[in-house]
Write an enzyme that holds these catalytic residues in place. Structure first.
Site, mmCIF file in Angstrom:
data_model
loop_
_atom_site.group_PDB
_atom_site.id
_atom_site.type_symbol
_atom_site.label_atom_id
_atom_site.label_comp_id
_atom_site.label_asym_id
_atom_site.label_seq_id
_atom_site.Cartn_x
_atom_site.Cartn_y
_atom_site.Cartn_z
ATOM 1 N N SER A 211 -20.522 -36.392 22.231
ATOM 2 C CA SER A 211 -20.789 -37.429 23.236
ATOM 3 C C SER A 211 -20.218 -37.054 24.597
ATOM 4 O O SER A 211 -19.354 -36.174 24.698
ATOM 5 C CB SER A 211 -20.145 -38.743 22.782
ATOM 6 O OG SER A 211 -18.731 -38.626 22.868
ATOM 7 N N GLN B 282 0.813 -1.224 0.000
ATOM 8 C CA GLN B 282 0.000 0.000 0.000
ATOM 9 C C GLN B 282 0.846 1.273 0.000
ATOM 10 O O GLN B 282 0.489 2.258 -0.647
ATOM 11 C CB GLN B 282 -0.972 -0.015 1.188
ATOM 12 C CG GLN B 282 -2.047 -1.092 1.024
ATOM 13 C CD GLN B 282 -3.037 -1.181 2.161
ATOM 14 O OE1 GLN B 282 -3.031 -0.349 3.061
ATOM 15 N NE2 GLN B 282 -3.888 -2.191 2.130
ATOM 16 N N HIS C 158 -8.333 -3.018 6.521
ATOM 17 C CA HIS C 158 -7.472 -3.398 7.644
ATOM 18 C C HIS C 158 -6.625 -2.157 7.946
ATOM 19 O O HIS C 158 -6.233 -1.444 7.025
ATOM 20 C CB HIS C 158 -6.593 -4.599 7.260
ATOM 21 C CG HIS C 158 -5.609 -5.025 8.301
ATOM 22 N ND1 HIS C 158 -5.931 -5.103 9.639
ATOM 23 C CD2 HIS C 158 -4.313 -5.421 8.212
ATOM 24 C CE1 HIS C 158 -4.865 -5.524 10.311
ATOM 25 N NE2 HIS C 158 -3.879 -5.723 9.462
#
Ligand SMILES: NC(=O)c1ccc[n+]([C@@H]2O[C@H](COP(=O)([O-])OP(=O)(O)OC[C@H]3O[C@@H](n4cnc5c(N)ncnc54)[C@H](OP(=O)(O)O)[C@@H]3O)[C@@H](O)[C@H]2O)c1
Ligand SMILES: [Mg+2]
Length: 340
Positions: free
Chosen positions: A252, A87, A109
């Site tokens: 379970s 960038q 971001h």
């Protein structure tokens, strides 16, 4: 105090009507934002560098594609959907010379702004719309009438800029799921922490370690793959829908006992200590400095580490087993955008 969560009714798409929106880059985030905004009835152009492999893909999806600098010149709101390390150079070369008063730069971001690899003049608005999920899921959820939750932040530009951020978040489907306001510092630091220690780094290291332990003990790679990778999604989906206790409702008693009695011995206090160290290195800027240096050095270590993992046994086993599941999309890691 619980954070305010914005939904569709809090955002006005009208703010972006009659405006030109530019998305720079057509990668994971860029293609998703561009397609979702277009499907929300907004005008989007794509900015790419000469020779980009994504030019043809974006054109095929019906977009006007122009050079990066021209996209900045023409647009009112400009999304910087480029890799974080690239960038700064693109900003200096193509973006800054074409910015004028009142334009809005949008990031998904906060890396470049927070670590100051990009510094924007005060008369330009700087906002963030950061979906909390990969770009391809941002696109998929949108087409399914759903949305990925998103963060918004205003670095420069006040209330008017916040309305633009909310409208963009609505246009990509974020307000369908819920949008929270943050600031660039908080988003950057928590995002880097999450991806390094839990979501990407932590998760892939855990999966590979589990697979290796089983295979090294003589169990078949196929068993190890199902146990340590395939089934992870089924468990995580339950956690995503109902939380940890909700997930435990479906497993379970034996699995629950193993979960609560053995799990904390595997991911123990020493893991938390190393997570805290990773967080410190993010906060101090050490991680960012090293990552920028890695980019400037030609991504040598980065590419070598990725390559090594591509050759890991779990990938070959997985490719074969997924190939037997007809509902699995035929995605290759090369040219992913085209495949979606
Ligand atoms: N990946 C995610 O899901 C995700 C999630 C949240 C936030 N983010 C953020 O979103 C931003 C973009 O990341 P990404 O992962 O979407 O990037 P990406 O998939 O690597 O895509 C980057 C795009 O930028 C193009 N590009 C590179 N240099 C360019 C230039 N100078 N001018 C115009 N286009 C250029 C690339 O062209 P080619 O196609 O030719 O390579 C590619 O299309 C980053 O700030 C990242 O942190 C990403
Ligand atoms: Mg990230």
């Amino acid at each position: 105090m619980p954070a305010k969560v914005y939904s569709d009714k809090d955002a006005d798409l009208g703010v972006l009507k009659n405006k030109t929106l530019a998305v720079l880059g057509f990668g994971s985030q860029g293609h998703a934002h561009a397609l979702n905004l277009k499907d929300s009835g907004l005008t989007v152009i794509i900015g790419l560098y000469e020779g980009s492999k994504s030019i043809a893909v974006a054109r095929e999806k019906g977009f006007e594609v122009v050079p990066t600098a021209e996209a900045v010149k023409r647009a009112d709101v400009i999304m910087v959907a480029l890799p974080d390390t690239k960038q700064a150079a693109a900003y200096a070369k193509d973006i800054a010379p074409n910015l004028t008063k009142g334009k809005t730069l949008l990031f998904s971001h906060g890396f470049a702004i927070h670590f100051k690899t990009v510094v924007v003049p005060k008369n330009v608005n700087v906002i963030m719309v950061a979906p909390k999920g990969p770009g391809h899921i941002v696109r998929r959820q949108y087409t399914e009438g759903k949305g990925v939750p998103a963060l918004i932040a205003v670095h420069q530009g006040g209330t008017a800029a916040k309305k633009v951020a909310l409208a963009w978040a609505k246009g990509i489907g974020g307000t369908r799921a819920g949008v929270i306001e943050t600031d660039f510092k908080e988003e950057t630091e928590t995002d880097l922490f999450g991806e390094q220690t839990v979501l990407c780094g932590g998760c892939t290291a855990l999966v590979k370690a589990g697979y290796e332990v089983l295979v090294e003990a003589g169990y078949s790679p196929e068993m190890a793959y199902f146990e340590c990778l395939h089934e992870l999604k089924l468990i995580v989906d339950l956690m995503n829908e109902k939380g940890i206790a909700g997930m435990r409702f479906s497993i379970s008693e034996t699995a629950k006992w193993g979960d609560v009695s053995v799990g904390p011995k595997i991911i123990d206090a020493s893991v938390k200590k190393r997570m805290q160290k990773a967080l410190k290195e993010i906060q101090s800027g050490k991680f960012a400095k090293e990552w920028v240096a890695e980019y400037k050095g030609g991504y040598k270590k980065y590419n070598a580490l990725l390559k090594a993992d591509e050759n890991h046994g779990i990938e070959k086993t997985g490719e074969r087993l997924r190939g037997l599941m007809p509902w699995m999309p035929k995605r290759s890691i090369k040219g992913v955008q085209a495949a979606y």
